[in-house]
Design a protein around this motif. Structure first.
Motif, PDB file in Angstrom:
ATOM      1  N   GLY A   1      53.402 126.601 -21.735  1.00 41.03           N
ATOM      2  CA  GLY A   1      53.688 126.937 -20.667  1.00 41.03           C
ATOM      3  C   GLY A   1      54.171 128.315 -20.909  1.00 41.03           C
ATOM      4  O   GLY A   1      54.253 129.060 -21.253  1.00 41.03           O
ATOM      5  N   ASP A   2      55.145 128.052 -19.436  1.00 43.49           N
ATOM      6  CA  ASP A   2      55.903 129.296 -19.024  1.00 43.49           C
ATOM      7  C   ASP A   2      57.927 128.494 -19.821  1.00 43.49           C
ATOM      8  O   ASP A   2      58.873 128.830 -19.367  1.00 43.49           O
ATOM      9  CB  ASP A   2      56.640 129.288 -17.981  1.00 43.49           C
ATOM     10  CG  ASP A   2      56.762 128.823 -17.409  1.00 43.49           C
ATOM     11  OD1 ASP A   2      57.238 127.094 -17.031  1.00 43.49           O
ATOM     12  OD2 ASP A   2      56.599 128.481 -15.814  1.00 43.49           O
ATOM     13  N   ASP A   3      57.593 127.204 -20.296  1.00 41.12           N
ATOM     14  CA  ASP A   3      58.957 126.978 -21.072  1.00 41.12           C
ATOM     15  C   ASP A   3      59.505 127.624 -22.106  1.00 41.12           C
ATOM     16  O   ASP A   3      58.496 127.476 -22.916  1.00 41.12           O
ATOM     17  CB  ASP A   3      58.881 125.067 -20.997  1.00 41.12           C
ATOM     18  CG  ASP A   3      60.043 124.579 -21.403  1.00 41.12           C
ATOM     19  OD1 ASP A   3      61.596 125.832 -21.234  1.00 41.12           O
ATOM     20  OD2 ASP A   3      60.188 123.288 -21.301  1.00 41.12           O
ATOM     21  N   PRO A   4      60.406 128.535 -22.316  1.00 42.60           N
ATOM     22  CA  PRO A   4      60.663 129.083 -23.162  1.00 42.60           C
ATOM     23  C   PRO A   4      61.068 128.011 -24.643  1.00 42.60           C
ATOM     24  O   PRO A   4      61.387 128.330 -25.630  1.00 42.60           O
ATOM     25  CB  PRO A   4      62.160 130.114 -22.962  1.00 42.60           C
ATOM     26  CG  PRO A   4      62.716 129.026 -21.829  1.00 42.60           C
ATOM     27  CD  PRO A   4      61.655 128.699 -21.165  1.00 42.60           C
ATOM     28  N   LEU A   5      61.542 126.962 -24.020  1.00 39.93           N
ATOM     29  CA  LEU A   5      61.784 125.615 -25.812  1.00 39.93           C
ATOM     30  C   LEU A   5      61.033 124.409 -24.799  1.00 39.93           C
ATOM     31  O   LEU A   5      60.893 123.540 -25.610  1.00 39.93           O
ATOM     32  CB  LEU A   5      62.930 125.032 -25.287  1.00 39.93           C
ATOM     33  CG  LEU A   5      64.616 126.183 -25.035  1.00 39.93           C
ATOM     34  CD1 LEU A   5      65.717 125.415 -24.922  1.00 39.93           C
ATOM     35  CD2 LEU A   5      64.585 127.396 -25.926  1.00 39.93           C
ATOM     36  N   GLY A   6      59.513 124.871 -24.812  1.00 44.15           N
ATOM     37  CA  GLY A   6      57.961 124.217 -24.984  1.00 44.15           C
ATOM     38  C   GLY A   6      58.076 123.801 -25.955  1.00 44.15           C
ATOM     39  O   GLY A   6      57.833 124.714 -26.890  1.00 44.15           O
ATOM     40  N   TYR A   7      56.757 122.959 -26.208  1.00 46.27           N
ATOM     41  CA  TYR A   7      55.818 122.641 -26.908  1.00 46.27           C
ATOM     42  C   TYR A   7      54.620 122.682 -26.925  1.00 46.27           C
ATOM     43  O   TYR A   7      54.012 122.475 -25.348  1.00 46.27           O
ATOM     44  CB  TYR A   7      56.125 121.394 -27.872  1.00 46.27           C
ATOM     45  CG  TYR A   7      55.126 120.419 -28.266  1.00 46.27           C
ATOM     46  CD1 TYR A   7      55.755 121.317 -29.877  1.00 46.27           C
ATOM     47  CD2 TYR A   7      54.373 120.346 -28.289  1.00 46.27           C
ATOM     48  CE1 TYR A   7      54.956 120.509 -30.869  1.00 46.27           C
ATOM     49  CE2 TYR A   7      53.558 119.825 -29.543  1.00 46.27           C
ATOM     50  CZ  TYR A   7      53.626 120.098 -30.975  1.00 46.27           C
ATOM     51  OH  TYR A   7      53.207 119.580 -31.966  1.00 46.27           O
ATOM     52  N   PRO A   8      53.736 123.564 -27.290  1.00 50.53           N
ATOM     53  CA  PRO A   8      53.615 123.555 -29.058  1.00 50.53           C
ATOM     54  C   PRO A   8      54.436 124.882 -29.096  1.00 50.53           C
ATOM     55  O   PRO A   8      54.456 125.861 -28.326  1.00 50.53           O
ATOM     56  CB  PRO A   8      53.012 123.502 -30.091  1.00 50.53           C
ATOM     57  CG  PRO A   8      51.344 124.222 -28.579  1.00 50.53           C
ATOM     58  CD  PRO A   8      52.016 123.927 -27.328  1.00 50.53           C
ATOM     59  N   PRO A   9      55.165 125.920 -30.383  1.00 45.49           N
ATOM     60  CA  PRO A   9      55.523 127.324 -30.847  1.00 45.49           C
ATOM     61  C   PRO A   9      55.159 127.864 -30.437  1.00 45.49           C
ATOM     62  O   PRO A   9      53.389 127.862 -30.285  1.00 45.49           O
ATOM     63  CB  PRO A   9      56.312 126.500 -32.218  1.00 45.49           C
ATOM     64  CG  PRO A   9      56.978 124.874 -32.075  1.00 45.49           C
ATOM     65  CD  PRO A   9      55.094 124.719 -31.643  1.00 45.49           C
ATOM     66  N   ARG A  10      55.623 129.096 -30.167  1.00 39.82           N
ATOM     67  CA  ARG A  10      54.269 130.338 -29.776  1.00 39.82           C
ATOM     68  C   ARG A  10      54.641 130.943 -31.103  1.00 39.82           C
ATOM     69  O   ARG A  10      55.674 131.444 -31.665  1.00 39.82           O
ATOM     70  CB  ARG A  10      55.365 130.909 -29.005  1.00 39.82           C
ATOM     71  CG  ARG A  10      55.025 130.310 -27.526  1.00 39.82           C
ATOM     72  CD  ARG A  10      56.190 130.857 -26.323  1.00 39.82           C
ATOM     73  NE  ARG A  10      56.921 129.793 -25.356  1.00 39.82           N
ATOM     74  CZ  ARG A  10      55.597 129.654 -24.301  1.00 39.82           C
ATOM     75  NH1 ARG A  10      54.929 130.358 -24.301  1.00 39.82           N
ATOM     76  NH2 ARG A  10      56.170 128.592 -23.496  1.00 39.82           N
ATOM     77  N   PRO A  11      53.446 131.876 -31.066  1.00 44.07           N
ATOM     78  CA  PRO A  11      53.371 132.937 -32.477  1.00 44.07           C
ATOM     79  C   PRO A  11      53.883 134.411 -31.923  1.00 44.07           C
ATOM     80  O   PRO A  11      54.208 134.068 -30.639  1.00 44.07           O
ATOM     81  CB  PRO A  11      51.746 132.655 -33.014  1.00 44.07           C
ATOM     82  CG  PRO A  11      51.090 132.336 -31.693  1.00 44.07           C
ATOM     83  CD  PRO A  11      51.767 131.653 -31.035  1.00 44.07           C
ATOM     84  N   PRO A  12      53.825 135.263 -33.114  1.00 41.84           N
ATOM     85  CA  PRO A  12      54.403 136.575 -32.739  1.00 41.84           C
ATOM     86  C   PRO A  12      53.408 137.096 -31.333  1.00 41.84           C
ATOM     87  O   PRO A  12      52.671 137.552 -32.420  1.00 41.84           O
ATOM     88  CB  PRO A  12      55.172 137.018 -33.759  1.00 41.84           C
ATOM     89  CG  PRO A  12      54.930 136.852 -34.433  1.00 41.84           C
ATOM     90  CD  PRO A  12      53.680 135.175 -33.865  1.00 41.84           C
ATOM     91  N   HIS A  13      53.536 137.885 -30.438  1.00 42.18           N
ATOM     92  CA  HIS A  13      52.880 138.146 -29.870  1.00 42.18           C
ATOM     93  C   HIS A  13      52.908 139.692 -29.399  1.00 42.18           C
ATOM     94  O   HIS A  13      52.174 140.158 -28.473  1.00 42.18           O
ATOM     95  CB  HIS A  13      52.017 137.456 -29.165  1.00 42.18           C
ATOM     96  CG  HIS A  13      50.769 136.484 -29.521  1.00 42.18           C
ATOM     97  ND1 HIS A  13      50.425 135.314 -28.431  1.00 42.18           N
ATOM     98  CD2 HIS A  13      50.089 136.663 -30.722  1.00 42.18           C
ATOM     99  CE1 HIS A  13      49.453 135.021 -29.157  1.00 42.18           C
ATOM    100  NE2 HIS A  13      49.322 135.699 -29.962  1.00 42.18           N
ATOM    101  N   LEU A  14      54.541 140.012 -29.463  1.00 39.13           N
ATOM    102  CA  LEU A  14      54.530 141.199 -29.291  1.00 39.13           C
ATOM    103  C   LEU A  14      55.345 142.079 -30.795  1.00 39.13           C
ATOM    104  O   LEU A  14      56.103 141.339 -30.677  1.00 39.13           O
ATOM    105  CB  LEU A  14      55.557 141.211 -28.092  1.00 39.13           C
ATOM    106  CG  LEU A  14      55.554 140.998 -26.723  1.00 39.13           C
ATOM    107  CD1 LEU A  14      56.435 140.859 -25.838  1.00 39.13           C
ATOM    108  CD2 LEU A  14      54.641 142.089 -26.445  1.00 39.13           C
ATOM    109  N   LEU A  15      54.127 143.315 -30.781  1.00 42.27           N
ATOM    110  CA  LEU A  15      54.869 143.447 -32.610  1.00 42.27           C
ATOM    111  C   LEU A  15      55.420 144.854 -32.406  1.00 42.27           C
ATOM    112  O   LEU A  15      54.537 145.682 -31.762  1.00 42.27           O
ATOM    113  CB  LEU A  15      53.624 143.345 -33.137  1.00 42.27           C
ATOM    114  CG  LEU A  15      53.268 142.218 -33.343  1.00 42.27           C
ATOM    115  CD1 LEU A  15      51.216 142.279 -34.167  1.00 42.27           C
ATOM    116  CD2 LEU A  15      53.626 140.877 -33.876  1.00 42.27           C
ATOM    117  N   THR A  16      56.606 145.225 -33.052  1.00 44.85           N
ATOM    118  CA  THR A  16      56.781 146.118 -32.836  1.00 44.85           C
ATOM    119  C   THR A  16      57.489 146.834 -34.082  1.00 44.85           C
ATOM    120  O   THR A  16      57.173 146.307 -35.424  1.00 44.85           O
ATOM    121  CB  THR A  16      58.797 146.551 -31.900  1.00 44.85           C
ATOM    122  OG1 THR A  16      59.098 147.523 -32.189  1.00 44.85           O
ATOM    123  CG2 THR A  16      59.748 145.715 -32.741  1.00 44.85           C
ATOM    124  N   THR A  17      58.525 147.328 -34.529  1.00 46.49           N
ATOM    125  CA  THR A  17      57.753 148.339 -35.932  1.00 46.49           C
ATOM    126  C   THR A  17      59.844 147.151 -36.612  1.00 46.49           C
ATOM    127  O   THR A  17      60.528 147.679 -35.527  1.00 46.49           O
ATOM    128  CB  THR A  17      57.867 150.053 -36.222  1.00 46.49           C
ATOM    129  OG1 THR A  17      59.010 150.333 -35.387  1.00 46.49           O
ATOM    130  CG2 THR A  17      56.540 150.234 -35.852  1.00 46.49           C
TER     131      THR A  17
END
Length: 946
Positions: free
Chosen positions: A518-534
Motif C-alpha cells: 500500500g502506501d506504507d514506505p516500509l510496508g510489506y511486500p517490498p516494491r520493485p523499481p518503477h521510476l527509472l532514470t539514467t
C-alpha cells in the motif's frame, strides 16, 4: 664417494652449472607461479533445471552471498557499493553478452491528485457552513482499515483574510489587509499549529482566526484519527470560491484565483523506488525499450535539468524558478492495493458560526459531534490515481510530483520459527526506532507507522531549489518480453511474483488474491523499481547533494552470458567461467541463477495496528540450481602448465646427464675394473645429479620469498619448502636412465678400443639427407628434444586458441565432464617458460651433437667445407627437430581444443600455422649457439687425436 662427486662437479663446471641453472629456474618458477596462481576461484556445484533461464544468468552485488534461497529483492537490496569502473570491467570480460547495472537511489513519495469536488454539498443560501469529508482507507485486501480523521471545509460569505507574510524581525503575522497580529498571540488561539490561520471579518469589525486544524489528541499515534485539517474558503458574490488558508507571500488576496467548483485536495502518497539504469544495457537484457507505451525511451544523455513547472500545490502563481527535475521512465501500472472511500456531508445546526475564534482543541468536539446531512459516497483507487497523474504529466510535459527525500529502507528482516517458517520482524514500535525523515515526510501515508531505514536518506528539500520528477515516457511491466515464463518471476526486476496465501486460512482471508503493498514506505511486500532514470542523472544528483554514494553508485549488475543455447553441464561451466572472472577482477559477490527454480517459502506476517491479523504467506524465492563457492586453490590448467615446465626441464637435465655418462665411459670402466659393482656406479651418477638438485632447491627456496614479493604475491612457507624436494625429485627422475646406463658399463668392452661396426648406408647427397642421418644416430636425444619442443608448442596452441579464437574463454565437455580454459597472466608466464625450456632442449641437442661429432666437423673443414656449409647443416638439423616437435605439439594442442569444443574451424588452422612458423623460426635461431661452437673447434688438435 662424496669426495669423488665433488671432484667430478668441480672439473665439469660448465655442464654442472648448466644443469644447476636449469633446475633452479624450473623449481623457483614453479614455486613462485604456484603462489601467484593460488588465488580465489569460484567453484560451481549443482545441476541445471532445463526449464529455467531468467533474463540474466549471474547476479553481481556487493553484499554477502545468499546462504539459502535467493530473495527476489536481492538486486535492489543494497544502496550502492559497486563502482562504475567495476561495471565496465565486467562488461569487457570475454563471454559476457550484456551487463546491466542498477543503481537504487531510494524510495520517493509520489503524490497523485486526490481531488474531491464538494460543490454539490454547498448551501449557497447559508452565510456560513462546514462540509465534512470522512475518509475510510483499506489495504491488504481489505484486512487493514483506517477510519481517518475527517477533513473539514469552512465556507463563509463573510470576508476571509489570508496570511500575507511573516515579519521575522518583529515576530508578527501580516495579513492581506494590513492586519498585524503577534505570532505568540496567534499561536495561543490555535495551539499546536503555530497560528497564522485565516481571519474572518465580523460585522462589528472584529477579526477572528479560523484555525487550520481540529485536534482531538496530541498523542503521536493518534494523528491520523484525532487531527483534522480545516480549510477556509470564501464564497464570493459571483458564487465562486477563493481559498483563504494560504500564504500569499506579499501579494493581495485578489491574486488568489477564484474557482467555480470547490475542490478539496486530500493526501495521497505512492511510495516508488527510483533507480538508475544504463538504457542501452537494459534494452538488450530485458527489452525495456519495447515496453514503452507513452512518450519515449531513456537515452544515455538524459540528466537533471530545469523543471517546466513548479510542483507547488498553492493556487497562487509560483514566483521564481521552477527548480530542478529528474527525468524518469515511469511504470504505467503499479501493483498496489489501497482504496479510499469517502463520505461527504454538510454539518447542520449552529456549528459553522462557532468555528471562527474556536481553538484547535475546542473545534474537535464541535465538529465531530455535530449532526450532518446524509453522506454522498465516493471511492478512489491509489493505483488509478497514480495512472491518471502520470497521463497528465506526460500529456503536458510537466513534473509527475515534487520530491523531498529519497528514503533508504532496509529489506525485510526474518527470524526462523520452530516450524520452519520465517517471521518478519517489525520495523516500528520500539522507542527511538523511527527515522525522523520517515516520521516527518511520510505523515501523509495513511498506513505508515514509522520504522528505520538502512542508510542516510537523500534529503532534497533542504536544497536551495525545489526538486521534482518528470517522466519522459512510460513503460508497461506486463509488456516486457518473457524469457522464463512463470519461473522467471522470482527474479524479474520489474514484475516480481507477489506473496500468496500460504495456508487455507490466509488464502480465505485474501480471497485467493496476492498480497500487494500500500502506501506504507516500509510496508510489506517490498516494491520493485518503477521510476527509472539514467546513470548520468544518478551521478549528477549525487554530486549536487554531496552524497558519498557518487563513488560507488551501483547496487547490482545483472549479467547474461553469451553462447547459452542449451541447458547442460557445459552451459553451467560457461557461466561459471564468467562468474569466476568477475570475482577475480572485481572481488564482488556473484550469484549464479541459471538453472535455478522458483519455490514458495512460508513466511509469517505479524498482525498490524489496522486490523489485519497474522498471515502466513508464501514468498516466491529462487532455489539456485548452481551453487557458487569461492575457494583458494590452483586450478587444473595451472597445474598442467607448471607440471609441463618441470617435465621439459627433466628432459633437458636427462639429456645432459646421459651425454655426461657416455663421455665418462672409460672412467666408469676403470671403476668397474677395480671392483665397483653396477649399483654403486648408478649411485654415483644419481648422487651427482641430486646434489645439483639439492643445491638448486636450497637456493630456490631462498629466492622464492623475495621473488614472490616482487611479483606482488605472498608465497606461503609450505610452498617455499616444496622447492627443495621438487628440485631433488626432478634431478633424481632425470638421472634414472643415465644411472641405469652407467650400471651396465662393462670394463672390458669400455677399455677395448674396438672399431665401430661397419654399416651400409645410402650416400647422402643433400644437406637435408645428411641432417636426418645425423639426427637418427642419436634417436633418444633427438626425440627428447622434439618432445620438449612439442610441449611448448602444444601449450602455446591451446592458450592462443583460448585467447584469440575463443576470446579468452574456451568451454567444452571432456569425458562427460564440463571443462573450461581461461587465460590469466600467470598462464602466459608458465607457457612462456615451457616454450623457453623446449627451445633450450633443442639447443642442447644440437650442442651435444656438435660436441660428440667435433672430429667429423674438423675433418669436413679440413677437406674444404666452409663454415657456411657447416652452419647450413646445423640449420637443417634444427629444422628436423623443430618440424618433429611442431607436428607433435600442434596435433596435441589442436586435439585438446577439439576434445573440448567438439570441432575445429579455419581460425584454428590459421592459428596452428602461425604457431608452427613461429616455433620453427625460433628453432632456427637456436642453431646459432652450436654454430658459434663450430667456429671455435680446434681443427688441428682434433685431427691429431684422430
Amino acid at each position: 664417494m662424496l669426495r669423488m662427486v665433488w671432484s667430478q662437479l668441480r672439473h665439469t663446471r660448465g655442464r654442472s652449472l648448466a644443469v644447476f641453472a636449469a633446475v633452479l629456474v624450473a623449481t623457483t618458477g614453479f614455486t613462485v607461479l604456484t603462489g601467484v596462481a593460488a588465488t580465489s576461484r569460484l567453484v560451481a556445484r549443482g545441476s541445471i533445471d532445463g526449464q529455467f533461464r531468467p533474463s540474466y544468468d549471474i547476479l553481481v552485488h556487493p553484499s554477502g552471498p545468499a546462504g539459502g534461497l535467493l530473495h527476489q529483492d536481492r538486486p535492489t537490496a543494497a544502496y550502492g557499493g559497486i563502482t562504475l569502473d567495476q561495471w565496465r570491467r565486467i562488461e569487457r570480460i570475454p563471454g559476457v553478452e550484456v551487463a546491466a547495472p542498477l543503481a537504487v537511489l531510494g524510495l520517493t513519495d509520489i503524490r497523485p491528485d486526490l481531488r474531491v469536488d464538494v460543490t454539490d454539498q454547498v448551501d449557497r443560501t447559508a452565510e456560513r457552513q462546514v462540509i465534512e469529508v470522512a475518509p475510510r482507507i483499506s489495504a491488504d485486501r481489505g484486512l487493514s482499515t483506517l477510519a481517518a480523521a475527517p477533513t473539514y471545509v469552512y465556507v463563509s460569505r463573510r470576508p476571509l483574510l489570508p496570511l500575507s507574510q511573516i515579519s521575522g524581525d518583529q515576530r508578527v503575522f501580516v495579513y492581506t489587509d494590513g492586519t498585524r497580529i503577534d505570532q505568540t498571540t496567534s499561536a495561543a488561539e490555535c495551539p499546536g499549529t503555530g497560528g497564522g490561520g485565516a481571519l474572518e471579518v465580523q460585522p462589528d469589525g472584529r477579526r477572528l482566526q479560523v484555525c487550520a486544524t481540529a485536534v482531538g489528541s496530541f498523542e503521536p499515534g493518534t494523528r491520523r484519527t484525532k487531527i483534522s485539517a480545516l480549510q477556509a474558503y470564501q464564497l464570493l458574490p459571483d458564487s465562486t470560491f477563493r481559498l483563504a488558508s494560504v500564504i500569499t507571500l506579499g501579494r493581495p488576496a485578489a491574486a488568489i484565483p477564484a474557482t467555480a467548483r470547490l475542490e478539496l485536495r486530500l493526501p495521497a502518497v505512492v511510495p516508488m523506488i527510483v533507480a538508475g539504469i544504463d538504457p542501452a544495457a537494459e534494452a538488450r537484457l530485458a527489452g525495456l525499450n519495447r515496453a514503452v507505451r507513452q512518450g519515449r525511451y531513456l537515452t544515455g544523455s538524459d540528466t537533471i535539468g530545469p523543471a517546466t513547472r513548479s510542483t507547488s500545490t498553492s493556487p497562487l502563481t509560483p514566483v521564481g524558478p521552477a527548480g530542478r527535475t529528474l527525468p524518469v521512465l515511469a511504470a504505467t501500472d503499479l501493483a498496489v492495493d489501497e482504496q479510499t472511500n469517502l463520505a461527504v456531508s454538510r454539518l447542520t445546526g449552529q456549528t459553522a458560526r462557532r468555528v471562527p475564534g474556536s481553538t484547535t482543541e475546542a473545534l474537535w468536539p464541535l465538529l465531530h459531534d455535530s449532526t450532518r446531512t446524509p453522506p454522498q459516497a465516493a471511492a478512489y483507487d491509489l493505483g488509478q490515481l497514480y495512472r491518471a497523474r502520470l497521463d497528465t504529466a506526460l500529456a503536458g510535459n510537466t513534473p509527475l510530483s515534487g520530491v523531498q527525500t529519497l528514503l533508504r529502507p532496509a529489506p525485510p528482516a526474518y527470524t526462523p520459527q520452530p516450524d520452519g517458517t520465517g517471521r518478519i520482524l517489525p520495523r516500528a514500535g520500539e522507542p527511538g526506532s523511527t527515522d525522523q525523515a520517515i516520521d516527518d515526510l511520510w505523515r501523509d501515508a495513511w498506513f505508515s507507522t514509522g520504522g528505520v531505514g538502512t542508510g542516510e536518506p537523500i534529503i532534497l528539500n533542504g536544497q536551495s531549489e525545489e526538486w521534482s520528477i518528470t517522466p519522459v515516457g512510460s513503460f508497461a511491466p506486463d509488456a516486457l518480453p518473457t524469457a522464463g515464463a512463470a519461473a522467471q518471476q522470482a527474479l524479474d526486476l520489474y514484475r516480481p511474483a507477489a506473496p500468496v496465501g500460504g495456508d487455507p486460512r490466509t488464502r480465505q482471508l485474501l480471497a485467493d488474491r496476492p498480497l500487494l503493498p500500500g502506501d506504507d514506505p516500509l510496508g510489506y511486500p517490498p516494491r520493485p523499481p518503477h521510476l527509472l532514470t539514467t546513470l548520468t542523472a544518478t551521478h549528477d544528483l549525487y554530486k549536487s547533494v554531496g552524497s558519498r554514494a557518487a563513488d560507488t553508485p551501483l547496487s547490482s549488475v545483472r549479467v547474461r552470458v553469451a553462447g547459452i543455447d542449451r541447458f547442460d553441464e557445459v552451459a553451467r561451466e560457461r557461466v561459471r567461467l564468467v562468474a569466476d572472472e568477475i570475482v577475480y577482477q572485481t572481488g564482488l559477490t556473484v550469484e549464479i541463477v541459471l538453472g535455478g527454480s522458483t519455490v514458495r517459502s512460508p513466511v509469517l506476517l505479524p498482525a498490524n495496528h489496522f486490523g489485519r491479523p497474522d498471515l502466513t504467506v508464501a514468498e516466491a524465492r529462487t532455489r539456485k540450481g548452481v551453487a557458487a563457492e569461492i575457494v583458494t586453490a590452483v586450478d587444473r590448467k595451472n597445474i598442467m602448465l607448471l607440471g609441463l615446465l618441470l617435465v621439459v626441464c627433466a628432459l633437458l637435465v636427462g639429456n645432459a646427464v646421459s651425454t655426461a655418462v657416455r663421455a665418462r665411459r672409460r672412467e666408469l670402466a676403470i671403476l668397474a675394473c677395480v671392483g665397483w659393482p653396477g649399483w654403486r656406479l648408478s649411485q654415483l651418477v644419481l648422487t651427482e645429479t641430486t646434489t645439483l638438485g639439492l643445491a638448486a632447491g636450497l637456493l630456490g627456496a631462498g629466492l622464492s620469498g623475495p621473488l614472490g614479493h616482487l611479483a606482488g604475491v605472498q608465497v606461503s612457507g609450505t610452498v617455499v619448502l616444496l622447492c627443495i624436494p621438487i628440485a631433488v625429485l626432478l634431478t633424481a627422475v632425470a638421472g634414472v636412465l643415465p644411472a641405469i646406463q652407467a650400471a651396465r658399463t662393462r670394463s672390458a668392452e669400455a677399455l677395448q678400443a674396438a672399431p665401430a661396426p661397419a654399416r651400409r648406408s645410402a650416400p647422402r647427397r643433400t644437406f637435408a639427407g645428411l641432417a636426418v642421418a645425423n639426427l637418427v644416430r642419436a634417436p633418444a636425444r633427438t626425440l627428447a628434444g622434439a618432445v620438449s619442443l612439442a610441449a611448448g608448442v602444444g601449450a602455446v596452441t591451446l592458450i592462443a586458441a583460448s585467447l584469440w579464437a575463443f576470446h579468452d574463454g574456451m568451454v567444452g565437455s571432456l569425458l562427460g565432464q564440463a571443462v573450461s580454459v581461461q587465460v590469466r597472466g600467470v598462464d602466459l608466464v608458465a607457457v612462456g617458460g615451457v616454450l623457453l625450456f623446449g627451445l633450450l632442449s633443442v639447443v642442447d641437442v644440437l650442442y651435444l651433437n656438435v660436441r660428440e661429432r667435433s672430429a667429423e666437423f674438423a675433418t669436413l673443414r679440413a677437406v674444404g667445407w666452409p663454415d657456411s656449409a657447416l652452419n647450413r647443416l646445423l640449420v637443417y638439423e634444427a629444422l628436423g627437430v623443430g618440424v618433429l616437435g611442431c607436428v607433435l605439439g600442434t596435433v596435441a594442442g589442436l586435439g585438446s581444443v577439439a576434445l573440448l569444443v567438439g570441432h575445429l574451424d579455419g581460425r584454428l588452422a590459421v592459428l596452428a600455422l602461425v604457431v608452427t612458423a613461429g616455433a620453427l623460426l625460433l628453432t632456427v635461431l637456436a642453431a646459432l649457439v652450436p654454430a658459434i661452437l663450430i667456429r671455435r673447434l680446434p681443427t688441428a688438435a682434433l685431427l691429431t687425436e684422430q
